[in-house]
Design an enzyme around this catalytic site. Structure first.
Site, mmCIF file in Angstrom:
data_model
loop_
_atom_site.group_PDB
_atom_site.id
_atom_site.type_symbol
_atom_site.label_atom_id
_atom_site.label_comp_id
_atom_site.label_asym_id
_atom_site.label_seq_id
_atom_site.Cartn_x
_atom_site.Cartn_y
_atom_site.Cartn_z
ATOM 1 N N GLU A 37 0.865 -1.169 0.000
ATOM 2 C CA GLU A 37 0.000 0.000 0.000
ATOM 3 C C GLU A 37 0.909 1.227 0.000
ATOM 4 O O GLU A 37 1.792 1.331 0.854
ATOM 5 C CB GLU A 37 -0.870 -0.018 1.267
ATOM 6 C CG GLU A 37 -1.871 1.101 1.272
ATOM 7 C CD GLU A 37 -2.787 1.069 2.499
ATOM 8 O OE1 GLU A 37 -2.762 0.091 3.266
ATOM 9 O OE2 GLU A 37 -3.512 2.058 2.665
ATOM 10 N N ARG A 264 4.899 -12.568 9.981
ATOM 11 C CA ARG A 264 5.632 -11.330 9.709
ATOM 12 C C ARG A 264 6.990 -11.369 10.366
ATOM 13 O O ARG A 264 7.179 -12.026 11.374
ATOM 14 C CB ARG A 264 4.989 -10.089 10.325
ATOM 15 C CG ARG A 264 3.595 -9.983 10.422
ATOM 16 C CD ARG A 264 3.227 -8.554 10.895
ATOM 17 N NE ARG A 264 2.252 -8.081 9.965
ATOM 18 C CZ ARG A 264 2.325 -6.967 9.279
ATOM 19 N NH1 ARG A 264 3.308 -6.135 9.448
ATOM 20 N NH2 ARG A 264 1.405 -6.659 8.431
ATOM 21 N N LYS A 274 3.724 0.647 9.827
ATOM 22 C CA LYS A 274 3.869 1.876 9.021
ATOM 23 C C LYS A 274 3.253 3.069 9.725
ATOM 24 O O LYS A 274 3.729 4.183 9.575
ATOM 25 C CB LYS A 274 3.236 1.682 7.643
ATOM 26 C CG LYS A 274 4.241 1.116 6.654
ATOM 27 C CD LYS A 274 3.741 1.235 5.244
ATOM 28 C CE LYS A 274 2.847 0.072 4.939
ATOM 29 N NZ LYS A 274 2.341 0.067 3.569
HETATM 30 P P1 ATP Z 1 1.215 -2.012 8.155
HETATM 31 O O1 ATP Z 1 0.300 -3.012 8.772
HETATM 32 O O2 ATP Z 1 2.343 -1.597 9.006
HETATM 33 O O3 ATP Z 1 0.512 -0.840 7.518
HETATM 34 P P2 ATP Z 1 1.068 -3.542 5.828
HETATM 35 O O4 ATP Z 1 1.189 -4.985 6.011
HETATM 36 O O5 ATP Z 1 -0.328 -3.036 5.697
HETATM 37 O O6 ATP Z 1 1.883 -2.785 6.949
HETATM 38 P P3 ATP Z 1 1.532 -3.349 3.065
HETATM 39 O O7 ATP Z 1 2.058 -2.225 2.272
HETATM 40 O O8 ATP Z 1 0.114 -3.707 2.896
HETATM 41 O O9 ATP Z 1 1.873 -3.048 4.579
HETATM 42 O O10 ATP Z 1 2.441 -4.635 2.866
HETATM 43 C C1 ATP Z 1 2.726 -5.169 1.605
HETATM 44 C C2 ATP Z 1 3.084 -6.613 1.766
HETATM 45 O O11 ATP Z 1 4.183 -6.744 2.658
HETATM 46 C C3 ATP Z 1 1.942 -7.391 2.354
HETATM 47 O O12 ATP Z 1 1.813 -8.596 1.614
HETATM 48 C C4 ATP Z 1 2.352 -7.648 3.765
HETATM 49 O O13 ATP Z 1 1.842 -8.865 4.219
HETATM 50 C C5 ATP Z 1 3.882 -7.673 3.669
HETATM 51 N N1 ATP Z 1 4.475 -7.254 4.933
HETATM 52 C C6 ATP Z 1 4.248 -6.102 5.595
HETATM 53 N N2 ATP Z 1 4.917 -6.075 6.765
HETATM 54 C C7 ATP Z 1 5.592 -7.247 6.848
HETATM 55 C C8 ATP Z 1 6.461 -7.836 7.819
HETATM 56 N N3 ATP Z 1 6.776 -7.213 8.941
HETATM 57 N N4 ATP Z 1 6.974 -9.055 7.553
HETATM 58 C C9 ATP Z 1 6.674 -9.689 6.414
HETATM 59 N N5 ATP Z 1 5.866 -9.207 5.469
HETATM 60 C C10 ATP Z 1 5.316 -8.004 5.675
HETATM 61 MG MG MG Z 2 -1.669 -3.953 4.115
#
Ligand code: ATP
Ligand code: MG
Length: 563
Positions: A37, A264, A274
């Protein structure tokens, strides 16, 4: 579970893919995607997901798409879209021409919503946010049907079209799937598919839409439209999988990717959400998204991490479904292993103490030929000037010390790295009693080797005063002083756990002249001090160097500096 670069990692997801291939599922195709995102910069957790998705595509002759999951225009912007692409590329992965946006599919998604309405599987709901919460029930208690649930197809079609046309205010109506308000899985209790958002300009679609689809609706359909075979996501989406499957089972699309969840990455002494990283940036608690203390890809890069070291780290931590918190030492050992082999050596004095070598001719300079790497001749040599005045590190001198101190003491000898043996004859102090200069003498017969029978144990680094480059050096430490700063259980605000000592600036450091040619992507070992890189900024005319990592893990209480 883990491997180094060059050999294929194995993990439970790859085992599932092997099995799918053995059964000729998806006609032997493997297609993954990485779906960020664009509401912030990528962090090391994303790197794990990138390495997993792009790594699978690479090793199975498949494809991995980069798809922006851009359904929440409030928090998203084009700078993040660009930064994310830069970071994925820098990490060494490539989506070729497969760059997509969920917003590419807004029209198609809308048509699928109409299809659900026509089939009696979606309805326009008039409950406001609070009522919706009430009707939803709890984990222990079934929800109640919305009064709007039994609207006719025609009425739903009419209202939904009018929602798109902008007739209703934000929050006035939503589109919901008609599934089961009594489902034990809360995600299945008639989830929202569309909400109204007026007055936002979307970075891709501008002001065209006031109706935005929800993630749980958008994601499976985007995956299916792109022909994804394995839709890999993190564990918090496990409970959404029935909904993912429901969407694809209830619309006319003939592709059904398999959602697979993994745990994660959590890294100690930092935060990975984020929202929290955004707060650190917006509240000025760090210098920006690429602050070298941030766990972002841009921060790690500026700190001096290499893409290869981050990929190696991702391979080493492996992919499982177990909750875990990885020690920072794992990340640091990955960069040390890389730079130990690949970073040329240089000399830099971080806490300068001036030394005058009184028996060295005034005005004379020697150019010493020095290896760039002790184990790798191919890295060549450089010239280091030696002269009558040099800087050594304050910590390498003591007026008197016990035998354990193998560096310079008054009346004692030490070897100057790559040069001569030198003896300290006199200590000069200022009025406050602080040592400001040493008077020394050198032995001209000791270049490169000790004369027979003479034992000089200590070796210290130095820089010629006349040729030194003055630089600022920034030493970084953990951003937080608590291993799990945002541990929800103890309710302490993570920001109170910021480490006040996370940045230590040394304004007057002296570097050997070869470092004048350094560029931002170079990496160096400053002998006995650690690994360093040139920062993208300067302080006035002065270059700035960032310490990437110490030579050894000082947190493990291993002696940090060799004597
Ligand atoms: P946040 O919850 O902090 O906003 P997010 O998961 O929503 O982070 P995205 O931009 O949606 O962030 O993440 C893109 C991809 O990266 C998704 O498939 C997510 O599962 C993966 N991802 C995000 N954070 C992690 C992490 N700490 N470890 C492994 N994969 C991750
Ligand atoms: Mg997400």
């Amino acid at each position: 579970m883990s491997t180094e670069e060059g050999s294929k990692p194995t993990n439970f997801i790859r085992h599932m893919i092997d099995e799918d291939l053995a059964n000729n599922k998806n006609n032997g195709r493997v297609a993954t995607r990485f779906p960020p995102e664009p509401n912030g910069y990528l962090h090391i957790g994303h790197a794990k997901s990138i390495a997993l998705n792009f790594g699978i595509a690479r090793d199975y002759q498949g494809t991995c798409n980069l798809r922006f999951d851009d359904t929440n225009p409030h928090k998203e912007n084009i700078d993040f879209v660009e930064a994310i692409q830069n970071d994925v590329r820098w990490l060494g992965f490539d989506w070729d021409d497969r760059l997509y946006y969920a917003s590419d599919y807004f029209e198609k998604l809308y048509d699928f919503a109409l299809e659900l309405i026509q089939a009696g599987k979606a309805y326009v709901c008039d409950l406001d946010a609070e009522q919706t919460r009430e009707y939803r029930g709890t984990l222990k208690q079934a929800g109640k049907n919305s009064p709007s649930r039994d609207r006719s197809v025609d009425e739903n079609l009419d209202l939904f079209q009018r929602m798109r046309a902008g007739e209703f205010k934000d929050g006035e109506r939503v589109l919901r799937a008609k599934i089961d308000m009594a489902s034990p899985n809360m995600n299945m209790r008639d989830p929202t598919l569309y909400r109204i958002r007026h007055g936002v300009v979307h970075h891709q679609t501008g002001a065209e839409w006031c109706l935005y689809p929800m993630y749980d609706f958008t994601h499976p359909i985007s995956d299916a439209l792109e022909g994804i075979t394995h839709s890999i996501c993190t564990l918090e989406f496990e409970d959404h999988r029935p909904l993912y499957d429901w969407m694809l089972d209830n619309i006319s699309i003939d592709c059904h990717p398999q959602q697979i969840e993994f745990s994660r990455l959590n890294l100690q002494y930092t935060v990975m959400s984020k929202r929290k990283l955004t707060e650190l940036v917006d509240e000025g608690l760090v210098e920006g998204w690429d602050d070298p203390r941030m766990p972002t890809i841009a921060g790690l890069r500026r700190r001096g991490y290499t893409a290869a070291s981050i990929r190696a780290f991702c391979d080493r931590i492996g992919v499982t479904r177990a909750d875990n918190s990885v020690e920072m030492a794992m990340l640091e050992s990955a960069i040390r292993d890389d730079l130990n082999v690949n970073a040329p050596r240089r000399m830099a004095v971080l806490h300068p103490l001036k030394v005058v070598i009184e028996n060295y001719p005034e005005g004379q300079t020697e150019e010493l030929d020095v290896d760039n790497h002790p184990q790798n001749e191919a890295m060549g040599q450089r010239k280091i000037p030696f002269g009558r005045e040099i800087y050594i590190d304050r910590d390498d001198f003591k007026e008197s010390a016990n035998k354990k101190f193998k560096r310079l003491v008054t009346g004692g000898e030490v070897r100057l790295r790559n040069a001569y043996v030198m003896r300290c004859d006199e200590v000069i102090k200022d009025e406050q009693g602080e040592i400001i200069e040493l008077r020394c003498s050198y032995d001209a017969d000791t270049l490169g080797a000790n004369p027979e029978g003479r034992k000089v144990k200590g070796v210290i680094h130095w820089v010629s005063v006349a040729h030194a480059i003055e630089a600022e050096v920034r030493l970084y430490d953990r951003l937080f002083s608590h291993p799990t700063p945002d541990d929800a259980k103890d309710g302490v605000d993570y920001k109170t756990r910021l480490n006040p000592e996370s940045l230590h600036t040394l304004s007057y450091c002296y570097l050997e002249p070869a470092l004048a040619d350094a560029s931002v992507d170079d990496h160096f070992q400053f002998e006995r001090e650690g690994y360093f890189c040139l920062d993208r900024t300067k302080v006035g005319d002065k270059p700035v160097f960032n310490r990437t990592v110490t030579l050894r893990d000082s947190w493990a209480k291993i002696e940090g500096q060799g004597d």
